[in-house]
Motif scaffolding. Structure first.
Motif: not given
Length: 390
Positions: A252-274
């Motif tokens: 996904l890095l070369n499709w979504l880009g670095r910034k969107p993928l970084c944000a989405s993976t952090m949100f995924l982890s954060g929401v699952s922890c909540i």
């Protein structure tokens, strides 16, 4: 933490990427083997400190050396592929620790990979041509490039040479007329990073995001003690859950880009922890909490390793390892604080990890996108490149 900063600087200066990697592997082996012979606690304490010092530079030096010669289109795949070995090592560690219950023998066994790497891998890899370039060792850089081209069935025409991104035509002519100029290496440090507004903002954001990521990544790994499940199995599952994250990130890095993928993976982890913080730690809910933790590890493992690629692309060659070392120091500080969060109980750690994940995702939106952009060699070249894009 200390080792990441020091070897990040040495990797940019006279030792180079390969020299620094060689040094940390030697130190890792020596300190690890000596630890197994510790006669008392304080000797053990000092040797563990020294082992951490050498270990702090291993991943940093290896990653920069592995990715600097790679072009933009393949850099994401090459970078993410290196982390399979990291997670594979953790998975093997759980089995190794199960087999060797004696901590002395365990330290001997876990010191051997560094020794093996010294003799089986390092002699067959070359120094980064980008490091040669900023050290003004043009002939050495071209020798590496020609070897790479030959391996790929290509040929670099005679007369083609490498120049720095802030060299002009007159500089190139002067270099050819004055060989002494080729010995004037360009060096940099974190001070130079902070002086430039562009790199300063990038550094502070990278430090904050790496810190938050590390708190969650190491915290969830250590939080297995609060899940009341089999320790060896939980560590193994955590390691295995990371591996699909690397593959997904590389794709996904070369499709979504670095910034969107970084944000989405952090949100995924954060929401699952909540969500995990809202579940009880008994019966079926205990299994669901473990699943939330695995999803959290999955998302944050993708972020943690993506940040290596992202951070290395944000800074030029002359300060790349130093900047990556500074970000790694922040990550190590997060690792230091993670166990302090874990001991707060069953629920609070998940809340803290969730907050860190969401906050880190928001901060990542402030970074620039680096997908398909060149790796600059100097701060001047980076500034000029940013101006030309504007």
């Amino acid at each position: 933490m200390i080792g990441a900063g020091l070897f990040g600087h040495l990797s940019d200066s006279f030792l180079g990427r390969k020299g620094s990697l060689t040094a940390v592997c030697i130190l890792n082996t020596i300190f690890g083997l000596l630890t197994s012979m510790s006669p008392n606690y304080w000797v053990y304490f000092i040797l563990r400190l020294l082992t951490g010092f050498s270990t702090g530079g291993v991943g940093l030096c290896a990653f920069v050396l592995a990715t600097e010669p790679i072009g933009p289109s393949k850099r994401a795949i090459a970078g993410m592929s290196t982390f399979y070995f990291f997670s594979g090592g953790i998975a093997l560690l759980s089995g190794t620790a199960y087999i060797f219950k004696s901590w002395r023998i365990l330290y001997i066994v876990t010191s051997l990979p560094s020794l093996l790497f010294l003799f089986a891998i390092i002699p067959f890899i070359s120094e980064s041509p980008r490091w040669y370039l900023v050290r003004r060792r043009i002939n050495d850089a071209m020798s590496v490039m020609r070897a790479i081209a030959q391996t790929n069935g290509k040929h670099i025409p005679d007369g083609v040479t490498l120049i720095l991104d802030d060299d002009n035509d007159d500089d190139v002519c002067d270099e050819k007329l004055e060989p002494s100029n080729q010995t004037q290496a360009i060096s940099g440090s974190l001070v130079d990073v902070i002086r430039s507004p562009i790199t300063r903002n990038r550094l502070f954001l990278s430090i904050a995001i790496n810190f938050l990521t590390s708190v969650v990544y190491y915290g969830l790994s250590l939080n297995v003690v609060n899940l009341k499940t089999n320790l060896y199995l939980s560590v193994f599952l955590n390691a295995v859950s990371e591996m699909p994250a690397f593959l997904l990130t590389a794709l996904l890095l070369n499709w979504l880009g670095r910034k969107p993928l970084c944000a989405s993976t952090m949100f995924l982890s954060g929401v699952s922890c909540i969500i995990g913080s809202l579940l009880s730690n008994s019966g079926t809910m205990k299994v669901l909490r473990l699943v939330c933790g695995l999803i959290g590890i999955f998302g944050m493992a993708a972020t943690y390793n993506l940040l290596f690629i992202y951070t290395s692309e944000l800074f030029p060659t002359v300060v790349r390892s130093a900047a990556l070392g500074g970000a790694s120091q922040a990550a190590q500080m997060g690792a230091i604080l993670a166990p302090m969060v874990v001991v707060l109980g069953d629920t609070i750690p998940f809340v803290v990890f969730g907050f860190c994940g969401v906050l880190g995702g928001l901060l990542s939106f402030l970074l620039p996108e680096t997908m398909n952009k060149p790796l600059y060699d100097t701060i001047g070249g980076l500034v000029e490149g940013e101006k030309s894009e504007e």
